[in-house]
Design a protein around this motif. Structure first.
Motif, short mmCIF file in Angstrom:
data_model
loop_
_atom_site.label_atom_id
_atom_site.label_comp_id
_atom_site.label_asym_id
_atom_site.label_seq_id
_atom_site.Cartn_x
_atom_site.Cartn_y
_atom_site.Cartn_z
N ALA A 1 -37.11 -74.02 -7.06
CA ALA A 1 -38.30 -73.34 -7.57
C ALA A 1 -38.34 -71.92 -7.03
O ALA A 1 -38.02 -71.67 -5.86
N PHE A 2 -38.74 -71.01 -7.90
CA PHE A 2 -38.87 -69.60 -7.55
C PHE A 2 -40.30 -69.16 -7.82
O PHE A 2 -40.97 -69.71 -8.68
N GLN A 3 -40.74 -68.15 -7.10
CA GLN A 3 -42.09 -67.62 -7.25
C GLN A 3 -42.08 -66.39 -8.15
O GLN A 3 -41.19 -65.54 -8.02
N VAL A 4 -43.05 -66.32 -9.05
CA VAL A 4 -43.25 -65.14 -9.89
C VAL A 4 -44.68 -64.64 -9.68
O VAL A 4 -45.57 -65.42 -9.36
N ALA A 5 -44.89 -63.35 -9.84
CA ALA A 5 -46.21 -62.77 -9.62
C ALA A 5 -47.18 -63.14 -10.75
O ALA A 5 -48.36 -63.37 -10.51
N ASP A 6 -46.68 -63.21 -11.99
CA ASP A 6 -47.53 -63.41 -13.16
C ASP A 6 -46.82 -64.39 -14.10
O ASP A 6 -45.84 -64.02 -14.76
N LEU A 7 -47.31 -65.61 -14.16
CA LEU A 7 -46.66 -66.63 -14.99
C LEU A 7 -46.64 -66.24 -16.46
O LEU A 7 -45.63 -66.42 -17.15
N GLU A 8 -47.75 -65.71 -16.97
CA GLU A 8 -47.82 -65.38 -18.40
C GLU A 8 -46.79 -64.31 -18.76
O GLU A 8 -46.11 -64.40 -19.79
N ALA A 9 -46.64 -63.30 -17.92
CA ALA A 9 -45.64 -62.26 -18.17
C ALA A 9 -44.24 -62.85 -18.09
O ALA A 9 -43.36 -62.51 -18.89
N PHE A 10 -44.01 -63.76 -17.14
CA PHE A 10 -42.72 -64.41 -17.02
C PHE A 10 -42.42 -65.23 -18.28
O PHE A 10 -41.30 -65.17 -18.82
N LEU A 11 -43.39 -65.98 -18.77
CA LEU A 11 -43.19 -66.77 -19.99
C LEU A 11 -42.89 -65.90 -21.19
O LEU A 11 -42.03 -66.24 -22.01
N ASP B 1 -31.62 -74.45 -18.06
CA ASP B 1 -30.49 -73.54 -18.25
C ASP B 1 -29.67 -74.01 -19.45
O ASP B 1 -30.05 -74.95 -20.16
N CYS B 2 -28.55 -73.38 -19.69
CA CYS B 2 -27.73 -73.68 -20.86
C CYS B 2 -27.15 -75.08 -20.84
O CYS B 2 -26.70 -75.58 -21.88
N ALA B 3 -27.18 -75.76 -19.70
CA ALA B 3 -26.67 -77.13 -19.59
C ALA B 3 -27.81 -78.15 -19.48
O ALA B 3 -27.57 -79.33 -19.36
N GLY B 4 -29.06 -77.68 -19.51
CA GLY B 4 -30.21 -78.57 -19.42
C GLY B 4 -30.76 -78.75 -18.02
O GLY B 4 -31.75 -79.47 -17.84
N ASN B 5 -30.18 -78.11 -17.01
CA ASN B 5 -30.67 -78.22 -15.64
C ASN B 5 -32.05 -77.55 -15.52
O ASN B 5 -32.25 -76.46 -16.05
N LEU B 6 -32.96 -78.22 -14.82
CA LEU B 6 -34.32 -77.71 -14.67
C LEU B 6 -34.42 -76.69 -13.55
O LEU B 6 -33.86 -76.87 -12.47
N ILE B 7 -35.18 -75.63 -13.82
CA ILE B 7 -35.49 -74.59 -12.82
C ILE B 7 -36.99 -74.34 -12.91
O ILE B 7 -37.52 -74.09 -14.00
N GLU B 8 -37.69 -74.38 -11.78
CA GLU B 8 -39.13 -74.20 -11.78
C GLU B 8 -39.49 -72.79 -11.33
O GLU B 8 -38.82 -72.20 -10.48
N PHE B 9 -40.58 -72.26 -11.91
CA PHE B 9 -41.14 -70.97 -11.52
C PHE B 9 -42.63 -71.19 -11.31
O PHE B 9 -43.31 -71.75 -12.18
#
Length: 132
Positions: free
Chosen positions: A85-95, A121-129
């Protein structure tokens, strides 16, 4: 206790070249190095964005990602590592950025306890923000 810091997350993919390109195009990671791991018969790459790294493995004969590992709620029902999981400042802008890059958005959370999302990702691996 001995001190330590995070070094990298590891993922297995069916196509190393496609994954290197995806992590660069969608998330801005750059290729740090390539190598071959004899014991695993793995063509491998380390990609980096600042201090963040992913080690990407393409292993001959590897099984595809099971369908239930592509869904955050279903994936939790299988023991083992889940995601990074990674942190983003603004979820809506990231989306908005992920949609513009045609990323596969798997799951969005907008709850009183916090906001976040999972992409595949391109192989289906999940990444959280997560927004923070």
């Amino acid at each position: 206790m001995t001190d330590f810091t995070f070094h990298h997350g590891g993922i297995s993919v069916p196509n190393l070249e496609e994954a290197i390109h995806w992590y660069a195009r969608v998330l801005g990671f750059e290729l740090e190095r390539r190598f071959y791991i004899d014991a695993a018969r793995s063509h491998t790459a380390m990609v980096r964005k600042g201090s963040l790294r992913f080690e990407i493995f393409e292993v001959d004969g590897a099984a595809p990602l099971p369908e239930d590992r592509r869904s955050p709620p279903l994936d939790l029902k299988t023991h083992g590592n889940k995601h990074v999981a990674f942190q983003v400042a603004d979820l809506e802008a990231f989306l908005e950025d992920m949609e513009a890059k045609q990323a596969d958005i798997a799951f969005i959370v907008r709850e009183a306890f916090g906001k976040g999302c999972f992409i595949r990702d391109c192989a289906g691996n999940l990444i959280e923000f997560v927004e923070g």
